[in-house]
Structure formats: C-alpha cells, structure tokens
Design a protein around this motif. Structure first.
Motif, PDB file in Angstrom:
ATOM      1  N   LEU A  39       0.815  -1.206   0.000  1.00 12.76           N
ATOM      2  CA  LEU A  39       0.000   0.000   0.000  1.00 12.76           C
ATOM      3  C   LEU A  39       0.852   1.261   0.000  1.00 12.76           C
ATOM      4  CD1 LEU A  39      -2.655  -0.891   2.761  1.00 12.76           C
ATOM      5  CD2 LEU A  39      -2.910  -1.136   0.277  1.00 12.76           C
ATOM      6  N   PHE A  40       0.355   2.274  -0.700  1.00 14.99           N
ATOM      7  CA  PHE A  40       0.873   3.628  -0.529  1.00 14.99           C
ATOM      8  C   PHE A  40      -0.185   4.412   0.226  1.00 14.99           C
ATOM      9  CE2 PHE A  40       0.898   8.087  -1.921  1.00 14.99           C
ATOM     10  CZ  PHE A  40       2.145   8.456  -1.428  1.00 14.99           C
ATOM     11  N   LEU A  41       0.226   5.029   1.350  1.00 15.90           N
ATOM     12  CA  LEU A  41      -0.718   5.741   2.198  1.00 15.90           C
ATOM     13  C   LEU A  41      -0.547   7.246   2.068  1.00 15.90           C
ATOM     14  CD1 LEU A  41      -0.426   3.706   5.550  1.00 15.90           C
ATOM     15  CD2 LEU A  41      -1.941   3.275   3.608  1.00 15.90           C
ATOM     16  N   THR A  42      -1.677   7.957   1.972  1.00 21.92           N
ATOM     17  CA  THR A  42      -1.706   9.381   2.247  1.00 21.92           C
ATOM     18  C   THR A  42      -2.341   9.536   3.627  1.00 21.92           C
ATOM     19  OG1 THR A  42      -3.905   9.758   1.297  1.00 21.92           O
ATOM     20  CG2 THR A  42      -2.008   9.839  -0.207  1.00 21.92           C
ATOM     21  N   GLU A  43      -2.540  10.742   4.070  1.00 16.12           N
ATOM     22  CA  GLU A  43      -3.057  10.922   5.430  1.00 16.12           C
ATOM     23  C   GLU A  43      -4.437  10.296   5.612  1.00 16.12           C
ATOM     24  OE1 GLU A  43      -3.569  14.429   8.811  1.00 16.12           O
ATOM     25  OE2 GLU A  43      -2.697  14.879   6.845  1.00 16.12           O
ATOM     26  N   THR A  44      -5.236  10.266   4.563  1.00 13.70           N
ATOM     27  CA  THR A  44      -6.607   9.760   4.703  1.00 13.70           C
ATOM     28  C   THR A  44      -6.959   8.630   3.753  1.00 13.70           C
ATOM     29  OG1 THR A  44      -7.441  11.448   3.161  1.00 13.70           O
ATOM     30  CG2 THR A  44      -7.445  11.993   5.520  1.00 13.70           C
ATOM     31  N   ARG A  45      -6.115   8.344   2.768  1.00 14.56           N
ATOM     32  CA  ARG A  45      -6.431   7.345   1.750  1.00 14.56           C
ATOM     33  C   ARG A  45      -5.334   6.296   1.663  1.00 14.56           C
ATOM     34  NH1 ARG A  45     -10.009   9.440  -2.107  1.00 14.56           N
ATOM     35  NH2 ARG A  45     -10.114   7.281  -2.844  1.00 14.56           N
ATOM     36  N   SER A  46      -5.667   5.180   1.027  1.00 14.16           N
ATOM     37  CA  SER A  46      -4.681   4.135   0.749  1.00 14.16           C
ATOM     38  C   SER A  46      -4.859   3.685  -0.693  1.00 14.16           C
ATOM     39  CB  SER A  46      -4.849   2.952   1.700  1.00 14.16           C
ATOM     40  OG  SER A  46      -6.085   2.301   1.492  1.00 14.16           O
ATOM     41  N   TYR A  47      -3.722   3.389  -1.344  1.00 10.77           N
ATOM     42  CA  TYR A  47      -3.731   2.963  -2.739  1.00 10.77           C
ATOM     43  C   TYR A  47      -2.902   1.689  -2.851  1.00 10.77           C
ATOM     44  CZ  TYR A  47      -5.279   7.771  -3.350  1.00 10.77           C
ATOM     45  OH  TYR A  47      -5.964   8.951  -3.254  1.00 10.77           O
ATOM     46  N   ARG A  48      -3.500   0.676  -3.422  1.00  9.91           N
ATOM     47  CA  ARG A  48      -2.772  -0.578  -3.583  1.00  9.91           C
ATOM     48  C   ARG A  48      -1.857  -0.488  -4.803  1.00  9.91           C
ATOM     49  NH1 ARG A  48      -5.004  -6.729  -2.718  1.00  9.91           N
ATOM     50  NH2 ARG A  48      -3.008  -7.772  -3.132  1.00  9.91           N
ATOM     51  N   LEU A  49      -0.594  -0.766  -4.589  1.00 15.10           N
ATOM     52  CA  LEU A  49       0.406  -0.762  -5.643  1.00 15.10           C
ATOM     53  C   LEU A  49       0.772  -2.197  -6.004  1.00 15.10           C
ATOM     54  CD1 LEU A  49       2.846   2.012  -4.305  1.00 15.10           C
ATOM     55  CD2 LEU A  49       0.886   2.285  -5.855  1.00 15.10           C
ATOM     56  N   PRO A  50       1.352  -2.401  -7.195  1.00 22.55           N
ATOM     57  CA  PRO A  50       1.844  -3.756  -7.510  1.00 22.55           C
ATOM     58  C   PRO A  50       2.880  -4.194  -6.476  1.00 22.55           C
ATOM     59  CG  PRO A  50       1.844  -2.357  -9.468  1.00 22.55           C
ATOM     60  CD  PRO A  50       1.556  -1.454  -8.301  1.00 22.55           C
ATOM     61  N   THR A  51       2.757  -5.420  -6.031  1.00 20.28           N
ATOM     62  CA  THR A  51       3.710  -5.931  -5.039  1.00 20.28           C
ATOM     63  C   THR A  51       5.072  -6.131  -5.697  1.00 20.28           C
ATOM     64  OG1 THR A  51       1.954  -7.040  -3.808  1.00 20.28           O
ATOM     65  CG2 THR A  51       4.211  -7.807  -3.426  1.00 20.28           C
ATOM     66  N   PRO A  52       6.124  -5.498  -5.164  1.00 22.73           N
ATOM     67  CA  PRO A  52       7.459  -5.714  -5.737  1.00 22.73           C
ATOM     68  C   PRO A  52       7.814  -7.198  -5.712  1.00 22.73           C
ATOM     69  CG  PRO A  52       7.482  -3.887  -4.181  1.00 22.73           C
ATOM     70  CD  PRO A  52       6.152  -4.558  -4.035  1.00 22.73           C
ATOM     71  N   PRO A  53       8.555  -7.676  -6.708  1.00 30.01           N
ATOM     72  CA  PRO A  53       8.889  -9.109  -6.742  1.00 30.01           C
ATOM     73  C   PRO A  53       9.639  -9.571  -5.501  1.00 30.01           C
ATOM     74  CG  PRO A  53      10.170  -7.854  -8.370  1.00 30.01           C
ATOM     75  CD  PRO A  53       9.097  -6.957  -7.870  1.00 30.01           C
ATOM     76  N   THR A  54      10.409  -8.680  -4.892  1.00 29.41           N
ATOM     77  CA  THR A  54      11.153  -9.066  -3.679  1.00 29.41           C
ATOM     78  C   THR A  54      10.235  -9.293  -2.496  1.00 29.41           C
ATOM     79  OG1 THR A  54      11.480  -6.724  -3.175  1.00 29.41           O
ATOM     80  CG2 THR A  54      13.242  -7.861  -4.381  1.00 29.41           C
ATOM     81  N   MET A  55       9.012  -8.769  -2.566  1.00 27.36           N
ATOM     82  CA  MET A  55       8.066  -8.915  -1.461  1.00 27.36           C
ATOM     83  C   MET A  55       7.038 -10.005  -1.718  1.00 27.36           C
ATOM     84  SD  MET A  55       7.316  -5.021  -0.229  1.00 27.36           S
ATOM     85  CE  MET A  55       8.599  -3.990   0.459  1.00 27.36           C
ATOM     86  N   ASN A  56       7.262 -10.831  -2.718  1.00 33.73           N
ATOM     87  CA  ASN A  56       6.388 -11.977  -2.965  1.00 33.73           C
ATOM     88  C   ASN A  56       6.761 -13.075  -1.966  1.00 33.73           C
ATOM     89  OD1 ASN A  56       5.107 -14.285  -3.857  1.00 33.73           O
ATOM     90  ND2 ASN A  56       5.439 -13.848  -6.025  1.00 33.73           N
ATOM     91  N   ASN A  57       5.855 -13.371  -1.052  1.00 45.94           N
ATOM     92  CA  ASN A  57       6.171 -14.278   0.046  1.00 45.94           C
ATOM     93  C   ASN A  57       5.602 -15.679  -0.128  1.00 45.94           C
ATOM     94  OD1 ASN A  57       7.713 -12.776   2.228  1.00 45.94           O
ATOM     95  ND2 ASN A  57       6.082 -11.310   1.744  1.00 45.94           N
ATOM     96  N   HIS A  58       5.280 -16.048  -1.346  1.00 45.99           N
ATOM     97  CA  HIS A  58       4.809 -17.409  -1.590  1.00 45.99           C
ATOM     98  C   HIS A  58       5.882 -18.407  -1.133  1.00 45.99           C
ATOM     99  CE1 HIS A  58       2.733 -20.754  -3.473  1.00 45.99           C
ATOM    100  NE2 HIS A  58       3.875 -21.105  -4.040  1.00 45.99           N
ATOM    101  N   GLY A  59       5.497 -19.372  -0.320  1.00 46.14           N
ATOM    102  CA  GLY A  59       6.437 -20.367   0.182  1.00 46.14           C
ATOM    103  C   GLY A  59       7.110 -19.987   1.490  1.00 46.14           C
ATOM    104  N   ASN A  60       6.839 -18.773   1.984  1.00 44.11           N
ATOM    105  CA  ASN A  60       7.422 -18.335   3.247  1.00 44.11           C
ATOM    106  C   ASN A  60       6.432 -18.510   4.391  1.00 44.11           C
ATOM    107  OD1 ASN A  60       9.685 -17.579   1.767  1.00 44.11           O
ATOM    108  ND2 ASN A  60       9.007 -15.461   1.541  1.00 44.11           N
TER     109      ASN A  60
END
Length: 537
Positions: A78-99
């Motif tokens: 997520l990218f957060l502003t003070e009142t909103r949140s926006y879902r961003l593409p998950t970076p490949p390094t943060m793909n936790n499949h298998g963890n």
C-alpha cells in the motif's frame, strides 16, 4: 572454561553455526552465550521466514516440530496518504509465496533445543562483556561481565566475578551494532575497505485482534504516510496464528529532522483509516524495538581476524528489499561453521584465521542475493519516489546486474539538521485504544534491569547532551529512543537543564549508540539477563 568454539549470541546465526559445527564434528566442544534471560528473550523481528537456509540446516524441520505454523499467502503493498490508501503492484522481492509468518523468538528457542540435543552448551543470562586476546593479539575468547557491582562501581554483597570462556575460535553473532563487534572493528580495522553502515530502527507490537478482523497468512506492507517523501521508512502487518497480528514500523536512521520520533510515527501509523480497523476491539500483548543493519553488500566489513569471525546481522547480511535477514543470517552461520570446522580439523585454530569463510560466502546464494539487492537501499537517499523508481528499474530491467554500485557516504549520526532549520512535528496525543505512550509500551516489553548497577549507557562527555545536543538539535535522544531512557529535566528554580538517563527502561535497541550526533553515547552490556523479555516476538 575452555571450548573449541565459543559463539557470542543466541540468535539465528549463532545457533545455526553451533548446530552445523556439531553436525560436522560431534566431538567439538561448542558453547553459545546469550545475554537475554533465556534464548529468544531479546529477539525481535517481523518476521516472515524464508525457509531456504533452514531446509539446508535441518532438512526434516517439519517432522521436528519447527514453529512455522502460518504459511504466507496474501501479499498487499500500500501507498498511504493521510486519509487514503492505494494498492500498488507488489514488488517481486516482497512476494512471500512459500514463506512463513513466525515468531522469531519461538523459532530460536526451537533452534536452541536442536543445538542442545547435539551437545551444544547454551548459557543464557550471561552477557559477554570483554574480548580476550593472547600475547600475539589474536582473539582467544570472551569474558562475561561481573555481577553484583553497585552503582558506585564497588562489589556488593551478591558480587559474582565474570567467567573467562576461552576458545580456539570465537564467533561473534551479537546482532546489529554489537558492543564487542564495535571494539573488533577498531582493533583490527575491519571497516576500512567498506562503505559506512546505515541502520534502521524497527518498532513492533504484537496484538490479539477480533477474530473477524484476523486473516492468517495475510501480509501487508506500506510506504508513505506518516513519513514525508524524504525519509526512508515503511510499515508491516503480519497475521499469525491464534488471532495474533504483528504490526511494525521501520525508519531509516539516516533521517534528517531532529524533531522526528520513530515511536510516535509508529503510533500515528496505526490511526490511519486503512490500518486502525484491524486493531479496534483488540488487545496489545507485547512491545519492543531493535535497530537493524541496512547497508547491504557494500557495507559488509572484513569478516575474519586472528582467532575469530563475524556472522549474522552484526556483519550486516540483511536483504533490505526482501525485508528479511533471518535466512541470510543462518546461512552465514552455517558457512562460518564449515570454515571453522575445516580449520580446526587441519590443526589450525587458536589464533588462526578462517579465511575460507569469506571465500565460501562469495560462492553462495547468500552473496548472489545481496549482490542483486545492493542498489535498492542506497537509491532511497534520493527520497521515496526516486528510490521506488530506481528500484523498479533495477529489478525489472537490469535484474540486479547494474554495472555500478550505489554508495553509502555518511554515517547516520552525521545526517541530522539543526533544530532551528527543521520543521517541528506535532504528534497527536495517544488515544489509549490503538495508540499509546512510551512508558505503558515499555511496561509490556517486560523490561527489567537490576537498578543498583552501573549504567550500561556510558557518556564520554557528560556536558555534551546539554552543550551540543540540546543547544543545536533540541535533544533528539528524547525522541529517537523508543523507551523514554533519555529525559531532559528542567528544574523550576532556574538551575540549568540536565540529562537524566533512565537506563532501567532500555530495550537494548542500540539506536542511541548509532544516532547520537556526537557519538557520545556508548552502549555496553548490563548484567546478564537484564533487558526486555519478549514472549512471542
């Protein structure tokens, strides 16, 4: 007491090294020293574990009951502003499949049991306070601190002298900013050929949440609010088993605004509309904080010296883009153990140098992983947007193989701007529902120190906190410490202000040792067993 190998630190790297040594040669005598009251008492991490190194060390870890109970399956960025949140593409390094989402404290307790089954002697509650050297200048072991010393420095009625633990090889696995490792850096010049290390402070809470708001295996990372775009930082929510959620906030200690308080930024983060709902109706179980080494490959020091070597986060093997360091710490301990075992088997050892260790590292998946990640953290010296754009380019286009290496030029203690040139930050008052004050947080960390002992927070110049820190930076130690250890006391009678050090509150995070602008604070070990006692962190 004499051993073949003494290991200072009972974390993932130290215990992995101990296990590997006994797997290679069951006749080796191996000792692990841990300053916490028990193994895991001082361990704090997110934590999502990549099981690669564990499978190499203990292939049948499932059958042995390793506490990897919650597979990760749902990544959100997520990218957060003070009142909103926006879902961003998950970076490949943060793909936790298998963890797996784990309690690292419970994991190292399990590792310690595996080590003891193999014959490793594990001594918890004993803090290594001094490095011992032989007549040639080589490391020959460590000494634990004396216990029962009063505040005046004199032995009290319960005085117990420290113990010398002598070894043919000594492995230092102290974690980030190890107090003995600092002395080794200076004595052997281990940092002369690497970049400055840069650090972060991680602040974490463990919550028991409403079952309706709990999603086992869910992982949420965020950037943006409440940090400004110039300050490196981010947050996480990890949903474990038993309706528990770990929430944490990490801020790079190269921040510039002396008014910034990492603790209050973390409390403010939990009030965001996209985050608050997870914790309403829940209960905070534990709290803690710890510094982490973020410099990456270019900040790794020389790793060996006569009589010993460095492993784990004390050397700086964290993979910052993955936000993981346990698997790399374990691998470094395993490779070190193999090099030390070969050295001892070949007749070397006392005073010898296990030079096969760094050579093996460079041939391992650990080195390859850190090489591909090396430019991500320093790219954030350009700010949030510069770092995100460069990181995407580095990973998606260059695949981590850029023909350049970005550098860390300044140590973190040199980055603060003057208070007069910086924007004050007005933090909201804690609401007692999802946000809290420091002292109530320290209370649930179960921190305890014997009060009648010399302070383990040493000031080189007692005048500097007022003459320099307060005068120029508005006493930033009041804010960068997440435990209320440092307090400026102003008397009503008009006498000059003074710094009060509440050492009994110390969480052993080491932030003061890192961030103090004049490097006037030196963190040394208190009496063994002192500090936090984290239950499931």
């Amino acid at each position: 007491m004499e051993f073949d190998v003494v290991i200072v630190g009972g974390g993932p790297s130290g215990l992995s090294a101990a296990i590997r040594l006994k797997q290679i040669d069951p006749d080796l005598s191996v000792c692990v020293l841990e300053k916490g009251s028990e193994i895991g008492a001082h361990i704090l991490s997110g934590a999502v574990l990549e099981p690669h190194a564990l499978a190499e060390l203990i292939p049948d870890w499932r059958e042995r009951g390793a506490p990897l109970n919650t597979p990760a399956h749902d990544d959100t960025f997520l990218f957060l502003t003070e009142t909103r949140s926006y879902r961003l593409p998950t970076p490949p390094t943060m793909n936790n499949h298998g963890n797996y989402i784990i309690s690292l404290g419970n994991f190292v307790r399990w590792l310690a049991a595996q080590a003891e089954e193999l014959g490793v002697e594990v001594f918890a509650g004993f803090a290594a306070a001094e490095v011992l050297y032989d007549e040639s200048g080589a490391v020959r072991g460590v000494a634990t601190g004396d216990m029962g010393i009063g505040k005046d420095g004199a032995p009290g009625p319960n005085f117990t002298p420290g113990v010398e633990l002598l070894a043919r090889q000594t492995l230092f696995a102290e974690g980030c900013r190890g107090s003995l490792t600092k002395t080794l850096f200076e004595r052997f010049g281990l940092r002369r050929d690497c970049d400055e290390q840069t650090y972060g402070i991680g602040i974490k809470e463990l919550w028991e949440v409403d079952p309706a708001r709990h999603h086992p295996g869910r992982i949420v990372h965020s950037v943006g609010w409440p940090m400004d775009s110039k300050t490196y930082g981010g947050a996480f929510l990890y949903h474990l088993e038993d309706h528990q959620v770990a929430v944490g906030f990490v801020i790079g200690l190269d921040y510039t605004n002396p008014h910034l308080s990492p603790f209050d930024e973390m409390q403010r983060f939990k009030t965001h509309p996209a985050i608050r709902a997870t914790f309403e109706g829940g209960r905070r179980i534990s709290y803690g904080a710890r510094a982490l080494s973020e410099g990456g490959l270019q900040s790794i020091p020389q790793l060996t010296f006569p009589g010993g070597l460095l492993i784990g986060d004390t050397a700086g093997f964290l993979n910052v883009p993955k936000i993981k360091g346990s698997h790399t710490a374990m691998k470094s301990g395993m490779l070190a153990a193999e090099a030390v075992a070969a050295l001892l088997a070949g007749g070397g050892g006392a005073g010898g140098e296990a030079t096969a260790y760094p050579a093996a590292l460079r041939q391992s998946w650990l080195w390859d992983e850190l090489y591909h990640a090396r430019n991500v953290r320093p790219s954030f010296h350009w700010g949030l947007w510069g770092g995100l754009l460069y990181s995407a380019f580095d990973y998606e286009v260059l695949r981590g193989r850029a023909p350049w290496t970005l550098r860390h030029r300044r140590p973190d203690h040199q980055t603060l701007a003057k208070a007069a040139d910086s924007q004050p930050i007005a933090y909201p008052k804690p609401d007692g529902t999802v946000s809290f004050d420091k002292l109530s947080s320290v209370f649930i960390s179960n921190t305890n120190h014997e009060e009648n002992q010399p302070s383990h927070l040493r000031l080189t110049d007692p005048a500097a906190p007022i003459a320099v820190n307060l005068a120029l930076y508005d006493a930033p130690e009041q804010r960068y410490c997440p435990a209320g250890v440092y307090e400026i006391v102003r008397a009503e009678d008009g006498t000059p202000p003074r710094l009060q050090v509440n050492a009994q509150n110390c969480l052993h995070c080491k932030t003061c040792d890192i961030k103090d602008p004049t490097q006037n604070i030196t963190w040394v070990v208190p009496e063994g067993g002192g500090g936090p006692n984290y239950p499931n962190m």
